[in-house]
Every structure is written in C-alpha cells, then in structure tokens.
Design a protein around this motif. Structure first.
Motif, PDB file in Angstrom:
ATOM      1  N   GLY A  15       0.440  -1.299   0.049  1.00  0.00           N
ATOM      2  CA  GLY A  15       0.497   0.144   0.049  1.00  0.00           C
ATOM      3  C   GLY A  15       0.910   1.313  -0.587  1.00  0.00           C
ATOM      4  O   GLY A  15       0.490   1.981  -0.866  1.00  0.00           O
ATOM      5  N   TRP A  18       2.067   1.302  -3.632  1.00  0.00           N
ATOM      6  CA  TRP A  18       1.096   2.330  -4.011  1.00  0.00           C
ATOM      7  C   TRP A  18       0.920   3.779  -3.897  1.00  0.00           C
ATOM      8  O   TRP A  18       0.900   4.823  -5.333  1.00  0.00           O
ATOM      9  CB  TRP A  18       0.006   1.795  -4.163  1.00  0.00           C
ATOM     10  CG  TRP A  18       0.009   0.578  -4.772  1.00  0.00           C
ATOM     11  CD1 TRP A  18       0.367  -0.661  -4.748  1.00  0.00           C
ATOM     12  CD2 TRP A  18      -0.319   0.203  -6.766  1.00  0.00           C
ATOM     13  NE1 TRP A  18       0.301  -2.221  -5.796  1.00  0.00           N
ATOM     14  CE2 TRP A  18      -0.393  -1.004  -7.028  1.00  0.00           C
ATOM     15  CE3 TRP A  18      -0.379   1.021  -7.417  1.00  0.00           C
ATOM     16  CZ2 TRP A  18      -0.119  -1.540  -8.443  1.00  0.00           C
ATOM     17  CZ3 TRP A  18       0.110   0.860  -8.964  1.00  0.00           C
ATOM     18  CH2 TRP A  18       0.173  -0.663  -9.304  1.00  0.00           C
ATOM     19  N   TRP A 133      -5.356   3.183 -13.818  1.00  0.00           N
ATOM     20  CA  TRP A 133      -5.606   2.489 -11.744  1.00  0.00           C
ATOM     21  C   TRP A 133      -6.538   3.225 -10.987  1.00  0.00           C
ATOM     22  O   TRP A 133      -7.132   1.767 -10.282  1.00  0.00           O
ATOM     23  CB  TRP A 133      -4.267   3.060 -11.638  1.00  0.00           C
ATOM     24  CG  TRP A 133      -3.121   3.097 -12.275  1.00  0.00           C
ATOM     25  CD1 TRP A 133      -1.733   3.973 -13.111  1.00  0.00           C
ATOM     26  CD2 TRP A 133      -2.365   1.675 -12.411  1.00  0.00           C
ATOM     27  NE1 TRP A 133      -1.062   3.382 -13.280  1.00  0.00           N
ATOM     28  CE2 TRP A 133      -1.216   2.220 -12.834  1.00  0.00           C
ATOM     29  CE3 TRP A 133      -2.864   0.445 -12.007  1.00  0.00           C
ATOM     30  CZ2 TRP A 133      -0.325   1.124 -13.404  1.00  0.00           C
ATOM     31  CZ3 TRP A 133      -1.495  -0.599 -12.250  1.00  0.00           C
ATOM     32  CH2 TRP A 133      -1.186  -0.343 -12.713  1.00  0.00           C
ATOM     33  N   PHE A 137      -8.706  -0.654  -9.256  1.00  0.00           N
ATOM     34  CA  PHE A 137      -8.644  -0.539  -7.407  1.00  0.00           C
ATOM     35  C   PHE A 137      -9.712   0.151  -6.923  1.00  0.00           C
ATOM     36  O   PHE A 137     -10.679  -0.997  -6.309  1.00  0.00           O
ATOM     37  CB  PHE A 137      -7.693   0.219  -6.836  1.00  0.00           C
ATOM     38  CG  PHE A 137      -6.453   0.194  -6.716  1.00  0.00           C
ATOM     39  CD1 PHE A 137      -5.978  -1.009  -5.474  1.00  0.00           C
ATOM     40  CD2 PHE A 137      -5.047   0.503  -8.106  1.00  0.00           C
ATOM     41  CE1 PHE A 137      -4.334  -0.567  -5.312  1.00  0.00           C
ATOM     42  CE2 PHE A 137      -3.699   0.206  -7.452  1.00  0.00           C
ATOM     43  CZ  PHE A 137      -3.695  -0.354  -6.399  1.00  0.00           C
ATOM     44  N   LEU A 140     -11.494  -3.738  -7.423  1.00  0.00           N
ATOM     45  CA  LEU A 140     -11.017  -4.793  -5.945  1.00  0.00           C
ATOM     46  C   LEU A 140     -11.564  -4.803  -5.483  1.00  0.00           C
ATOM     47  O   LEU A 140     -11.801  -5.920  -4.323  1.00  0.00           O
ATOM     48  CB  LEU A 140      -9.641  -4.531  -6.112  1.00  0.00           C
ATOM     49  CG  LEU A 140      -8.412  -4.853  -7.110  1.00  0.00           C
ATOM     50  CD1 LEU A 140      -6.968  -4.308  -6.621  1.00  0.00           C
ATOM     51  CD2 LEU A 140      -8.477  -6.421  -7.108  1.00  0.00           C
ATOM     52  N   THR A 269      -5.484   6.785  -1.091  1.00  0.00           N
ATOM     53  CA  THR A 269      -4.599   5.132  -0.989  1.00  0.00           C
ATOM     54  C   THR A 269      -5.129   4.368   0.270  1.00  0.00           C
ATOM     55  O   THR A 269      -5.278   3.673  -0.219  1.00  0.00           O
ATOM     56  CB  THR A 269      -3.196   5.591  -0.816  1.00  0.00           C
ATOM     57  OG1 THR A 269      -2.761   6.199  -2.674  1.00  0.00           O
ATOM     58  CG2 THR A 269      -2.432   3.683  -1.899  1.00  0.00           C
ATOM     59  N   VAL A 272      -8.545   3.346   0.550  1.00  0.00           N
ATOM     60  CA  VAL A 272      -8.713   2.523  -0.196  1.00  0.00           C
ATOM     61  C   VAL A 272      -7.611   0.906   0.369  1.00  0.00           C
ATOM     62  O   VAL A 272      -8.683  -0.067   0.008  1.00  0.00           O
ATOM     63  CB  VAL A 272      -7.921   2.243  -2.023  1.00  0.00           C
ATOM     64  CG1 VAL A 272      -8.285   1.740  -2.548  1.00  0.00           C
ATOM     65  CG2 VAL A 272      -8.165   3.331  -2.373  1.00  0.00           C
ATOM     66  N   PHE A 273      -7.069   1.286   0.500  1.00  0.00           N
ATOM     67  CA  PHE A 273      -6.603  -0.427   0.996  1.00  0.00           C
ATOM     68  C   PHE A 273      -7.121  -0.814   2.360  1.00  0.00           C
ATOM     69  O   PHE A 273      -7.556  -1.765   2.655  1.00  0.00           O
ATOM     70  CB  PHE A 273      -4.666  -0.268   1.121  1.00  0.00           C
ATOM     71  CG  PHE A 273      -3.786  -1.106   0.107  1.00  0.00           C
ATOM     72  CD1 PHE A 273      -3.747  -1.880  -0.315  1.00  0.00           C
ATOM     73  CD2 PHE A 273      -3.718   0.508  -1.083  1.00  0.00           C
ATOM     74  CE1 PHE A 273      -2.468  -1.972  -1.090  1.00  0.00           C
ATOM     75  CE2 PHE A 273      -3.405   0.064  -2.107  1.00  0.00           C
ATOM     76  CZ  PHE A 273      -2.517  -1.077  -2.548  1.00  0.00           C
ATOM     77  N   LEU A 276     -10.198  -2.674   1.263  1.00  0.00           N
ATOM     78  CA  LEU A 276     -10.032  -3.933   0.781  1.00  0.00           C
ATOM     79  C   LEU A 276     -10.057  -4.479   2.109  1.00  0.00           C
ATOM     80  O   LEU A 276     -10.100  -6.143   1.997  1.00  0.00           O
ATOM     81  CB  LEU A 276      -8.705  -3.627  -0.005  1.00  0.00           C
ATOM     82  CG  LEU A 276      -8.868  -4.689  -0.939  1.00  0.00           C
ATOM     83  CD1 LEU A 276      -9.782  -5.629  -1.809  1.00  0.00           C
ATOM     84  CD2 LEU A 276      -7.308  -4.313  -2.063  1.00  0.00           C
TER      85      LEU A 276
END
Length: 348
Positions: A15, A18, A133, A137, A140, A269, A272-273, A276
């Motif tokens: 992460g 990215w 990109w 994501f 995902l 970011t 997002v992680f 997820l």
C-alpha cells in the motif's frame, strides 16, 4: 485463515508503494495531460516537459517495485489480478510505453507536425493510466466476477462498473489537480499563471468527484461483504485537503498547495487499502470466493527473506530519489524570462 504479522506488514508495504507511486507519478500524469493546455507553442511545451524530464522515468520504478513485491509476497493475488485484468492492464501498459517513447522521440525532428503528434501521444498516454489505475482499484474493492478457484467469468466491459468508473474519475481529476499545482510550483511567468488559473478551475470539480468516491467507498465498506474498518477521519481529511489546496492556490502558496494534494493522495490510497482489508481481491459472485491476505501470501520463509532485503536496500533507494529531486529542484522558465539568481531555471 489468520493473518500473520509478516503478511500484514507486506500488505501495508505494498500500500505504501502504491501511495508513493500515485504521489510521484500522479503529478507526472497531470503534467502530461495538461501539456497542450498549458503550453501554447513548441517552446512552452518543451518547458512543461522539462519540469518532469529528469524524474518521470524514476517515478515509474515505484509501480515496478509494487508489482514485484506483490508477485513475491502474494503470488496468488498477483496471478488472479493479472488474469482478471489482463486486457485492461495490456491497454494500460501500451499507454505507458507509448508515453515513454513520446518523451524520447518528440525532439528527434524539427517538424512542428511531428512534435504536435507526439504531444498528443503524451497527453493520451498520461490520461489512460490516470483513469485505469482508479478503475482497477475500484474493481478490487467493489468486486469482480471471479470464482473460488480463481476463474474470471467477466469481460472488459464488466470491469467498467459505475463505482469503478467513479474511482477512475477520482484518480484522473486528482492527478490533473496535482499536476497543475506542480507546474505552478516548477514554472515561472505565463506558464505559472496559466497553471495556477487552471488549478483553480480543476479544484472544485475534483472536490465533488472525490466526495462522491469517498462517500460511495464508505457505503461499500459499511454495507457489503468487507470487514475493513476505515477510520472516518482519513477520507474526511482527504476531502478537506483537496478543498484546502484550492484556497492555498488562490493565496499563491504553491508549495503548500502541492503538498496538501500529495497528502490527499496518500490518504485516499490508505482509504482504498483499509477498505479492501482483509481481502486482496473481492468476488462479486460470493464472499466465500474473495481472496484474503492470508490465502494469497507466500510462505513465512519467503516473507522473512524479503523483509531483510527490503530493510537493507529501501533506505538507499529513498535517499537516491530524494537527492535527485534536490538536484533538479529549481524552476523551469522560458529563455526570455528573468528569474532571481537563487532560482535559476534549467535550460529549455
């Protein structure tokens, strides 16, 4: 399956990689997309390209390292992701390749048509990854039609679901703003003024898109098959930073404006992680078919060896990249413009 400390460490590290890629390559993409808007003739466009000419290829190393780390630490994640996104990633890779070729070839001939065509290639080659990109994501998180044994049953069109498209527009608009603020920070005279004015127009649109994306992401994390727990302060801070960048740009605090958009990228970011987690790929067919960190991870010995190597070499890479930015820190200006001796530009 229970997630171990090393597996979680490598998920976080990927992460971070990215986030670093989006922070650095984000303004590269933004500069490329704005090339023909900011630069009104060949000389001005050359100056715009020179703002990233010494660093753009180094910034792309971050995505290579992120992909390599994913392959080594989570091989099943890597395999299933590349299988499902095969055509989309092929399109993205072609865009990155032609973008790099355009940077190298636009100056090979003096023809105005030749250079104008390569400038269009740079713009398209920057726009496509900036969009895709985010779409990747978004897929995902929202989920893709993939079975428990890793078979992707969808198509390229099935990846263009509404949430993923909003995620793509979020990265696209944020990179545009990031790039405009970078040009405001790195140029002088007319180029700087145009970049500042354009950033002022882009910022409100970006804020609206980011609000829509973060609100939808929050709803997905809350209502669907995700166990991820995202602290509300992170997405809220990301939105506030985008708004703050607009105000800082109006106050002509270009360095701070660029910095806060960069921090906003890091916060998004992280959102997002964290959304997820603990999955690495979400299946839209069944929550049982989703791939978790523990299921995708390599053996403990592999993760331990990778951790040792990363601890030794990562500081050297960061020091080198920081040094390169320090060396090329000065503004770029046109030959007829005069700037203070302490801020002399690179040659155009």
């Amino acid at each position: 399956m229970h997630t171990t400390g090393l597996e979680l460490f490598w998920f976080i590290l990927i992460g971070v990689l990215w986030a670093g890629y989006f922070f650095l390559e984000g303004f590269d993409f933004g500069v490329g997309m704005l090339l023909t808007l900011i630069g009104r003739d060949d000389l001005e466009r050359r100056a715009v390209i020179n703002t990233i000419g010494a660093t753009w290829d180094g910034n792309e190393v971050w995505v290579i390292v992120a992909g390599g780390a994913t392959f080594a630490a989570f091989p099943l994640w890597y395999a299933r992701m590349f299988s499902a996104f095969y055509l989309a990633l092929f399109i993205l890779l072609v865009a990155l390749i032609i973008r790099g070729v355009a940077f190298e070839y636009r100056g090979k001939r003096q023809s105005a048509t030749w250079r104008r065509n390569w400038d269009i290639v740079i713009t398209v080659g920057s726009l496509v990854p900036a969009l895709l990109w985010g779409v990747a994501f978004g897929d995902l998180i929202k989920g893709i039609p993939i079975t428990a044994n890793g078979i992707f049953t969808g198509s390229l069109l099935s990846l263009l679901q509404p949430y993923a498209l909003v995620a793509g527009l979020a990265t696209l608009s944020l990179f545009l703003l990031h790039g405009a603020l970078f040009l405001n920070l790195k140029t002088t005279g007319a180029l700087k003024e145009r970049a500042s004015a354009l950033a002022g127009r882009i910022a409100p649109i970006t804020a609206v898109i980011i609000l829509a994306f973060l609100a939808w992401t929050w709803e997905v994390a809350r209502t669907e098959h995700h166990a991820g727990d995202v602290p509300g302060m992170i997405p809220v801070s990301a939105l506030l930073l985008v708004v703050a960048a607009s105000w800082l740009n109006r106050e002509r605090l270009s360095g701070w404006a660029f910095t806060v958009t960069g921090v906003a990228i890091l916060a998004i970011t992280a959102t997002v992680f964290m959304t997820l987690y603990p999955d690495v790929i979400t299946s839209s067919l069944s929550s049982a078919a989703s791939l978790t960190i523990a299921e995708a991870a390599s053996q403990p010995y592999t993760l331990r060896a990778m951790t040792i190597v990363a601890a030794i070499f990562t500081p050297f890479v960061l020091l080198y990249q920081g040094w390169s930015y320090y060396i090329f820190r000065r503004r770029v200006s046109l030959p007829h413009e005069t700037v203070p001796a302490s801020d002399q530009p690179h040659e155009v």
